[in-house]
Design a protein around this motif. Structure first.
Motif, PDB file in Angstrom:
ATOM      1  N   GLY A   1      -7.045  11.828  -3.985  1.00 31.33           N
ATOM      2  CA  GLY A   1      -6.126  10.844  -3.228  1.00 31.33           C
ATOM      3  C   GLY A   1      -4.784  10.926  -3.788  1.00 31.33           C
ATOM      4  N   GLY A   2      -4.248   9.521  -3.828  1.00 32.05           N
ATOM      5  CA  GLY A   2      -3.090   9.520  -4.327  1.00 32.05           C
ATOM      6  C   GLY A   2      -1.719  10.129  -3.431  1.00 32.05           C
ATOM      7  N   TYR A   3      -1.786   9.976  -2.141  1.00 30.03           N
ATOM      8  CA  TYR A   3      -0.854  10.454  -1.316  1.00 30.03           C
ATOM      9  C   TYR A   3      -0.389   9.211  -0.303  1.00 30.03           C
ATOM     10  N   LEU A   4       1.060   9.191  -0.293  1.00 29.92           N
ATOM     11  CA  LEU A   4       1.695   8.296   0.538  1.00 29.92           C
ATOM     12  C   LEU A   4       2.111   8.769   1.570  1.00 29.92           C
ATOM     13  N   HIS A   5       2.066   8.446   2.786  1.00 32.59           N
ATOM     14  CA  HIS A   5       2.356   8.912   4.166  1.00 32.59           C
ATOM     15  C   HIS A   5       3.431   7.953   4.873  1.00 32.59           C
ATOM     16  N   ALA A   6       4.397   8.589   4.882  1.00 30.35           N
ATOM     17  CA  ALA A   6       5.591   7.647   5.171  1.00 30.35           C
ATOM     18  C   ALA A   6       5.861   7.620   6.716  1.00 30.35           C
ATOM     19  N   TYR A   7       6.267   6.416   7.364  1.00 30.43           N
ATOM     20  CA  TYR A   7       6.764   6.069   8.772  1.00 30.43           C
ATOM     21  C   TYR A   7       8.010   5.301   8.576  1.00 30.43           C
ATOM     22  N   VAL A   8       9.100   6.037   8.220  1.00 30.02           N
ATOM     23  CA  VAL A   8      10.216   5.245   8.014  1.00 30.02           C
ATOM     24  C   VAL A   8      11.504   5.769   9.044  1.00 30.02           C
ATOM     25  N   PRO A   9      12.129   4.446   9.524  1.00 23.74           N
ATOM     26  CA  PRO A   9      13.137   4.663  10.411  1.00 23.74           C
ATOM     27  C   PRO A   9      14.166   5.555   9.887  1.00 23.74           C
ATOM     28  N   ASN A  10      14.707   6.598  10.781  1.00 29.03           N
ATOM     29  CA  ASN A  10      15.943   7.442  10.446  1.00 29.03           C
ATOM     30  C   ASN A  10      17.194   6.526  10.660  1.00 29.03           C
ATOM     31  N   ARG A  11      17.865   6.498   9.890  1.00 25.51           N
ATOM     32  CA  ARG A  11      19.415   5.821   9.709  1.00 25.51           C
ATOM     33  C   ARG A  11      20.074   6.124  11.134  1.00 25.51           C
ATOM     34  N   SER A  12      20.308   5.361  11.928  1.00 22.40           N
ATOM     35  CA  SER A  12      21.207   5.789  13.183  1.00 22.40           C
ATOM     36  C   SER A  12      22.884   5.698  12.650  1.00 22.40           C
ATOM     37  N   LYS A  13      23.355   6.553  13.463  1.00 22.99           N
ATOM     38  CA  LYS A  13      24.928   6.622  13.166  1.00 22.99           C
ATOM     39  C   LYS A  13      25.574   5.879  13.768  1.00 22.99           C
TER      40      LYS A  13
ATOM     41  N   LEU B   1      -1.583   4.396   2.444  1.00 23.95           N
ATOM     42  CA  LEU B   1      -1.917   5.156   1.139  1.00 23.95           C
ATOM     43  C   LEU B   1      -3.487   5.995   1.236  1.00 23.95           C
ATOM     44  N   GLU B   2      -3.110   7.068   1.116  1.00 22.11           N
ATOM     45  CA  GLU B   2      -4.374   7.926   0.983  1.00 22.11           C
ATOM     46  C   GLU B   2      -5.219   7.746  -0.418  1.00 22.11           C
ATOM     47  N   TYR B   3      -5.800   6.604  -0.726  1.00 24.17           N
ATOM     48  CA  TYR B   3      -6.338   6.686  -2.061  1.00 24.17           C
ATOM     49  C   TYR B   3      -7.490   7.331  -2.395  1.00 24.17           C
ATOM     50  N   THR B   4      -7.918   7.694  -3.391  1.00 24.48           N
ATOM     51  CA  THR B   4      -9.184   8.486  -3.851  1.00 24.48           C
ATOM     52  C   THR B   4     -10.239   7.646  -3.628  1.00 24.48           C
ATOM     53  N   VAL B   5     -11.322   8.208  -2.554  1.00 23.27           N
ATOM     54  CA  VAL B   5     -12.552   7.476  -2.166  1.00 23.27           C
ATOM     55  C   VAL B   5     -13.742   7.930  -3.069  1.00 23.27           C
TER      56      VAL B   5
END
Length: 284
Positions: free
Chosen positions: A22-34, A77-81
């Motif tokens: 594991g040890g992967y972080l999956h992001a759901y991040v708002p893009n910056r609006s112009k 967080l996709e942590y190691t199981v």
């Protein structure tokens, strides 16, 4: 308006994997609006449950999306199981360090990075809130270790004790069967004045992870003088997640328990009271 990506924390922080899957972080991040001024976002790291054997998808992306629409930068967080301490804790700490070191890139407030966990993921989040300064974390992360403390923890029916009221399978996996580790890493025995404030919720009827887990942890927070909120709902079973149609089978019993989903709004209000708000960049 949403930026999704996967971050390999071991590669980013130059930490040897040593077999960790594991040890992967999956992001759901708002893009910056112009069309709007630059904003600074609070961040939340989500740790799904699954007895440290698997990661529940009902406690993963659906929660991230709920936070994202409220202006949070949300990360799962996709942590190691199937791995004992300290591997999952090191990965959770890497996630916080990475976000704090890349706060400008994601428009994150570096002082408002929280961790949220369900069940076994709640155990991981509780360890993160209380054991972030452990020697194993320091040794693995080196200079990055100064950035690992979360600013708040949201603990959802957490495995908060590794003692008599624990969840047996979660305890067995995270300790690797080492009974000496139980006291050392049991979160309710490790709360200090430096622990991160916590929002804790549980149900009285939970027969998977007994409510005593949250009661013991809240008592430890009280004794240490660390701010916390505790909500115990009378009805409801283990693993309710958001308690809505998205994460349930929509049976009559499920629908009857949807009111327990109020925990989410309560947590958002509690986080806001601790400064977790969307703000115009540069303003306080």
């Amino acid at each position: 308006m949403m930026n999704t990506q996967t971050i390999d924390l071991y590669a980013q922080l130059n930490v040897p994997r040593n077999g960790a899957t594991g040890g992967y972080l999956h992001a759901y991040v708002p893009n910056r609006s112009k069309e709007t001024v630059k904003k600074t976002h609070p961040a939340i790291i989500i740790c799904a449950g699954g007895a440290y054997r698997f990661l529940s998808d009902r406690e993963d992306e659906p929660i991230a999306l709920r936070f994202a629409v409220l202006g949070y930068c949300a990360f799962t967080l996709e942590y190691t199981v199937n791995a004992a301490y300290p591997v999952p804790l090191i990965e959770a700490c890497m996630a916080t360090a990475y976000l704090r070191e890349h706060a400008d890139e994601y428009c994150i407030s570096p002082t408002h990075i929280g961790v949220l966990g369900f069940s076994a993921g709640g155990n991981l989040a509780a360890m993160h809130a209380t054991l972030f300064a452990e020697k194993e974390v320091q040794a693995a992360l080196g200079a990055h270790a100064q950035y690992v403390r979360p600013d708040a923890a949201v603990l959802c029916y957490p495995v908060a004790t590794l003692d008599i009221c624990t969840h047996g399978e979660s305890c067995e996996v995270i300790t690797g069967g080492d009974k000496k580790l139980r006291d050392r890493i049991s979160p309710e025995k490790r709360v200090t004045k430096d622990s991160a404030p916590a929002f804790i919720w549980h149900t009285y009827e939970d027969d998977g992870v007994p409510v005593e887990n949250s009661l013991l942890l809240a008592t430890a927070y009280r004794k240490a003088g660390v701010p916390f909120a505790l909500h115990v709902f009378e009805k409801g079973w283990h693993g309710m997640s958001l308690c809505n149609a998205i994460v349930s089978n929509q049976t009559a019993a499920d629908v009857e328990m949807y009111h327990v989903g109020k925990w989410f709004d309560l947590a958002i209000d509690w986080l806001a009271a601790h400064g977790f708000r969307l703000e115009v960049a540069g303003e306080k």
